[in-house]
Write an enzyme that holds these catalytic residues in place. Structure first.
Site: not given
Length: 212
Positions: A107-109
């Protein structure tokens, strides 16, 4: 038994893990015949890490302790420290796990870290919006497979943007098959809308009609 390894690193985005780890660890809404789940935190060094929210986490094990097995699950949360080369080891482990059929969830980064290793070049995936992966992963070549949704599941790879934690959790739980389908739908509807009727529907899906 599933073993869920949660990679922890400094500046980890606490909220992105909250829904999924609380449900798989507590098992409060699991169906009667659900496989047992073991949750372990893992890091590159074994030293305590400090999350974005200021919590200190002492890892349970190291990257080399992650079993490459179809019953292993690796959760990679967002953080603004993924560009540190020391995290390359867990991305290599993620590649091993994907090849073995194990579930990898980023998720995300963390999606940028996978993209930088070429692991998103040929699989449907998402991140923090069009252009994000190009910005943080110059070698990224997966534009044709990018789907602009909060979370995308592609067999044993589940990716999400920073605002997709709830859907990401739903897709992970669904893949593990530890909730009844109607339990999962009611759970997601309740936390998406906050409407009490979905909470009561959720309770009715449990064997006893109440929380386990």
């Amino acid at each position: 038994m599933f073993t869920i390894y949660v990679y922890v690193l400094d500046a980890l985005a606490d909220w992105e893990l909250g829904y999924v780890i609380s449900e798989v660890n507590s098992g409060r809404f699991f169906k009667k015949d659900a496989q047992r789940v073991s949750l372990k935190t893992v890091s590159y060094s074994g030293k305590p890490i400090k999350t974005m929210g200021g919590l200190t986490i002492m890892p349970d094990c190291l990257i080399d302790d992650i079993a490459v097995s179809e019953t292993s699950v690796l959760l990679l949360p967002g953080a603004d420290t993924w560009n540190d080369l020391k995290h390359g080891a867990v991305i290599k482990k993620a590649e091993e796990l994907l090849s073995s059929g194990a579930l990898v969830c980023a998720i995300c980064g963390a999606t940028a870290a996978l993209a930088g290793a070429g692991l998103l070049d040929n699989r449907p995936h998402t991140s923090n919006g069009p252009g994000f992966l190009e910005m943080f992963s110059p070698g990224y070549k997966g534009q044709d497979f990018y789907i602009d949704k909060p979370s995308v599941a592609d067999n044993n790879l589940i990716t999400a943007g920073s605002a997709g934690a709830l859907l990401w959790a739903k897709q992970i739980i669904g893949h593990l098959n530890v909730f009844q389908p109607d339990t999962l739908e009611s759970w997601y509807a309740y936390f998406t809308t906050g409407k009490p009727e979905h909470f009561f529907a959720l309770m009715q899906t449990l064997p006893s009609g109440k929380e386990n």
